[in-house]
Design a protein around this motif. Structure first.
Motif, PDB file in Angstrom:
ATOM      1  N   SER A  68       0.847  -1.196   0.000  1.00 24.69           N
ATOM      2  CA  SER A  68       0.000   0.000   0.000  1.00 24.69           C
ATOM      3  C   SER A  68       0.881   1.245   0.000  1.00 24.69           C
ATOM      4  CB  SER A  68      -0.907  -0.010   1.231  1.00 24.69           C
ATOM      5  OG  SER A  68      -1.634   1.188   1.316  1.00 24.69           O
ATOM      6  N   PRO A  69       0.655   2.189  -0.917  1.00 28.95           N
ATOM      7  CA  PRO A  69       1.544   3.362  -1.024  1.00 28.95           C
ATOM      8  C   PRO A  69       1.592   4.219   0.232  1.00 28.95           C
ATOM      9  CG  PRO A  69      -0.463   3.657  -2.326  1.00 28.95           C
ATOM     10  CD  PRO A  69      -0.425   2.218  -1.913  1.00 28.95           C
ATOM     11  N   ASP A  70       0.489   4.240   1.002  1.00 31.28           N
ATOM     12  CA  ASP A  70       0.504   5.065   2.203  1.00 31.28           C
ATOM     13  C   ASP A  70       0.891   4.263   3.440  1.00 31.28           C
ATOM     14  OD1 ASP A  70      -1.705   3.517   2.468  1.00 31.28           O
ATOM     15  OD2 ASP A  70      -3.124   5.147   2.845  1.00 31.28           O
ATOM     16  N   GLY A  71       1.275   3.004   3.244  1.00 31.43           N
ATOM     17  CA  GLY A  71       1.746   2.185   4.355  1.00 31.43           C
ATOM     18  C   GLY A  71       0.655   1.789   5.327  1.00 31.43           C
ATOM     19  N   SER A  72      -0.620   1.875   4.921  1.00 35.36           N
ATOM     20  CA  SER A  72      -1.714   1.628   5.854  1.00 35.36           C
ATOM     21  C   SER A  72      -2.183   0.172   5.815  1.00 35.36           C
ATOM     22  CB  SER A  72      -2.883   2.557   5.543  1.00 35.36           C
ATOM     23  OG  SER A  72      -3.270   2.436   4.187  1.00 35.36           O
ATOM     24  N   PHE A  73      -1.263  -0.761   5.670  1.00 37.26           N
ATOM     25  CA  PHE A  73      -1.630  -2.164   5.735  1.00 37.26           C
ATOM     26  C   PHE A  73      -1.658  -2.623   7.186  1.00 37.26           C
ATOM     27  CE2 PHE A  73       2.931  -1.807   5.030  1.00 37.26           C
ATOM     28  CZ  PHE A  73       3.442  -2.573   6.045  1.00 37.26           C
ATOM     29  N   LEU A  74      -2.140  -3.819   7.384  1.00 40.64           N
ATOM     30  CA  LEU A  74      -2.246  -4.373   8.729  1.00 40.64           C
ATOM     31  C   LEU A  74      -0.852  -4.642   9.282  1.00 40.64           C
ATOM     32  CD1 LEU A  74      -4.757  -5.197  10.414  1.00 40.64           C
ATOM     33  CD2 LEU A  74      -4.326  -7.544   9.689  1.00 40.64           C
ATOM     34  N   SER A  75      -0.566  -4.140  10.484  1.00 43.78           N
ATOM     35  CA  SER A  75       0.739  -4.357  11.105  1.00 43.78           C
ATOM     36  C   SER A  75       0.728  -5.652  11.905  1.00 43.78           C
ATOM     37  CB  SER A  75       1.084  -3.193  12.030  1.00 43.78           C
ATOM     38  OG  SER A  75       0.326  -3.289  13.229  1.00 43.78           O
ATOM     39  N   PRO A  76       1.890  -6.194  12.282  1.00 46.23           N
ATOM     40  CA  PRO A  76       1.905  -7.404  13.108  1.00 46.23           C
ATOM     41  C   PRO A  76       1.141  -7.245  14.409  1.00 46.23           C
ATOM     42  CG  PRO A  76       4.076  -6.999  12.201  1.00 46.23           C
ATOM     43  CD  PRO A  76       3.240  -5.799  11.866  1.00 46.23           C
ATOM     44  N   VAL A  77       1.248  -6.076  15.043  1.00 48.53           N
ATOM     45  CA  VAL A  77       0.532  -5.854  16.305  1.00 48.53           C
ATOM     46  C   VAL A  77      -0.974  -5.920  16.081  1.00 48.53           C
ATOM     47  CG1 VAL A  77       0.092  -4.214  18.169  1.00 48.53           C
ATOM     48  CG2 VAL A  77       2.398  -4.472  17.265  1.00 48.53           C
ATOM     49  N   GLU A  78      -1.452  -5.288  15.000  1.00 48.02           N
ATOM     50  CA  GLU A  78      -2.879  -5.288  14.711  1.00 48.02           C
ATOM     51  C   GLU A  78      -3.366  -6.663  14.295  1.00 48.02           C
ATOM     52  OE1 GLU A  78      -3.009  -0.634  13.249  1.00 48.02           O
ATOM     53  OE2 GLU A  78      -2.353  -2.218  11.894  1.00 48.02           O
ATOM     54  N   ALA A  79      -2.539  -7.410  13.577  1.00 50.18           N
ATOM     55  CA  ALA A  79      -2.931  -8.765  13.196  1.00 50.18           C
ATOM     56  C   ALA A  79      -3.097  -9.644  14.432  1.00 50.18           C
ATOM     57  CB  ALA A  79      -1.885  -9.376  12.261  1.00 50.18           C
ATOM     58  N   LEU A  80      -2.249  -9.460  15.432  1.00 47.78           N
ATOM     59  CA  LEU A  80      -2.373 -10.234  16.666  1.00 47.78           C
ATOM     60  C   LEU A  80      -3.693  -9.948  17.360  1.00 47.78           C
ATOM     61  CD1 LEU A  80       1.097 -10.115  18.468  1.00 47.78           C
ATOM     62  CD2 LEU A  80      -0.006 -12.063  17.397  1.00 47.78           C
ATOM     63  N   SER A  81      -4.196  -8.724  17.238  1.00 45.06           N
ATOM     64  CA  SER A  81      -5.429  -8.345  17.917  1.00 45.06           C
ATOM     65  C   SER A  81      -6.645  -9.036  17.318  1.00 45.06           C
ATOM     66  CB  SER A  81      -5.623  -6.830  17.847  1.00 45.06           C
ATOM     67  OG  SER A  81      -4.542  -6.171  18.455  1.00 45.06           O
ATOM     68  N   VAL A  82      -6.497  -9.566  16.115  1.00 42.88           N
ATOM     69  CA  VAL A  82      -7.626 -10.230  15.472  1.00 42.88           C
ATOM     70  C   VAL A  82      -7.518 -11.735  15.622  1.00 42.88           C
ATOM     71  CG1 VAL A  82      -8.912 -10.497  13.333  1.00 42.88           C
ATOM     72  CG2 VAL A  82      -7.784  -8.343  13.840  1.00 42.88           C
ATOM     73  N   SER A  83      -6.458 -12.323  15.084  1.00 42.67           N
ATOM     74  CA  SER A  83      -6.295 -13.769  15.184  1.00 42.67           C
ATOM     75  C   SER A  83      -4.923 -14.145  14.658  1.00 42.67           C
ATOM     76  CB  SER A  83      -7.373 -14.495  14.370  1.00 42.67           C
ATOM     77  OG  SER A  83      -7.134 -15.886  14.376  1.00 42.67           O
ATOM     78  N   LEU A  84      -4.421 -15.275  15.150  1.00 38.01           N
ATOM     79  CA  LEU A  84      -3.172 -15.810  14.612  1.00 38.01           C
ATOM     80  C   LEU A  84      -3.328 -17.280  14.223  1.00 38.01           C
ATOM     81  CD1 LEU A  84       0.121 -14.752  16.416  1.00 38.01           C
ATOM     82  CD2 LEU A  84      -0.333 -14.932  13.988  1.00 38.01           C
ATOM     83  N   ARG A  85      -4.534 -17.825  14.360  1.00 41.99           N
ATOM     84  CA  ARG A  85      -4.719 -19.255  14.223  1.00 41.99           C
ATOM     85  C   ARG A  85      -4.235 -19.762  12.866  1.00 41.99           C
ATOM     86  NH1 ARG A  85      -7.064 -22.930  17.101  1.00 41.99           N
ATOM     87  NH2 ARG A  85      -7.792 -24.852  16.185  1.00 41.99           N
ATOM     88  N   ASN A  86      -3.329 -20.749  12.926  1.00 44.90           N
ATOM     89  CA  ASN A  86      -2.778 -21.389  11.729  1.00 44.90           C
ATOM     90  C   ASN A  86      -2.193 -20.379  10.731  1.00 44.90           C
ATOM     91  OD1 ASN A  86      -3.548 -23.946  12.643  1.00 44.90           O
ATOM     92  ND2 ASN A  86      -5.603 -23.702  11.800  1.00 44.90           N
TER      93      ASN A  86
END
Length: 314
Positions: A68-86
């Motif tokens: 994404s040109p503005d760098g607004s993709f999901l960060s590792p911290v934000e991904a952890l807040s949703v799910s990490l399963r598999n």
């Protein structure tokens, strides 16, 4: 429970399940709020699982948009807040992308560091931005106070300047932490990443433990990218994968990283037998948790049954 159907109906209307209406720029924060709000409805309805599936689908698309040109993709911290399963949320893949980005500026040292073998004393270095009045600093003070020093040297290197303290209590906590370290907490904020790595290597450090991961300060990771020590570990501040080949282990427990989640980690998972989270108030242990507890004022409160505290029995 009478308000639950009304709340759920309003919740559905607010969310509207319309992923196209959520901009990438604002979507991540919005989705994380939705995820947390949905959790509060789970005792009454199946709404959390329904909404979570939708949130995961949207976040999965965001996580793949790593260019994404503005760098607004999901960060590792934000991904952890949703799910990490598999590995479904691609947290490890996002971390790997960030490692290769120009903003991370990892160190490719040629020739690589050589490492001294372990002999009589194990030398351990902790790297963090939070050796102060912060959750990591407070919790690490407990860990450091209990580390054996008869056969171990402990260094604490702060990547944050002592002059940038935000609270009066920061210095007091740093002093408390420093009493368990060689030469107190060393300020390395004005020393280049590679120079800090050279210092670690010249000291013959056997184990480096980074406490921040992919949180606000990623400087400990940059220093560790040169692999100044033969064994490198991440712990406490970020309970997710760094995606880094130069990190050997992550310290956790079976609640933080259940067995079927470990495949999504680039590190080897080291599971502590009880909790990975150090408990800073041992005087609050009850006899059920600690057989050595002798009783006291806290005992009467913590030993109450759930019903006595006005809570459901299960």
């Amino acid at each position: 429970q009478d308000w639950a159907p009304i709340g759920v109906e309003s919740f559905y209307h607010a969310f509207n399940f319309n992923s196209s209406a959520i901009s990438v720029e604002l979507g991540v924060k919005y989705l994380l709020g939705i995820r947390l709000s949905a959790h509060h409805f789970s005792p009454f309805t199946h709404v959390e699982s329904v909404i979570l599936n939708e949130v995961q689908s949207i976040c999965h698309n965001l996580s793949r948009d790593i260019n994404s040109p503005d760098g607004s993709f999901l960060s590792p911290v934000e991904a952890l807040s949703v799910s990490l399963r598999n590995g479904e949320m691609d947290a490890t893949n996002i971390a790997k992308h960030m490692l290769s980005s120009s903003s991370f500026n990892s160190i490719s040292r040629i020739p690589p560091f050589t490492h001294l073998p372990l002999q009589n004393r194990c030398i351990v270095a902790f790297l963090s931005d939070d050796f102060r009045n912060r959750p990591v600093g407070r919790l690490m003070s407990v860990v450091l106070e209990r580390m054996p020093t008869s056969n171990m040297d402990i260094w604490c290197l702060s990547t944050r300047s002592h002059a940038d303290d935000e609270r009066r209590s920061d210095a007091a906590w740093r002093e408390k932490i420093g009493r368990s370290c060689n030469d107190g907490v060393r300020d390395v904020s004005n020393i280049g990443d590679e120079k800090v790595g050279e210092w670690i290597n010249e000291k013959g450090v056997h184990v480096v433990i980074g406490l921040d991961g992919w949180t606000q300060s990623t400087r400990p990771l940059r220093i560790m990218s040169a692999r100044p020590a033969p064994t490198q570990i991440t712990y406490l501040g970020f309970p997710g994968s760094t995606g880094a080949t130069f990190i050997d282990y992550i310290v956790a427990d079976k609640v933080v990283i259940p067995p079927d989640y470990s495949e999504g980690f680039s590190e080897k998972v080291m599971l502590l037998p009880h909790l990975y989270h150090p408990f800073p108030y041992p005087h609050l242990y009850t006899s059920k948790l600690n057989p050595m507890w002798k009783g006291g004022e806290e005992e009467s409160f913590f030993s109450k049954r759930r019903e006595e505290a006005g809570l459901p029995s299960s």
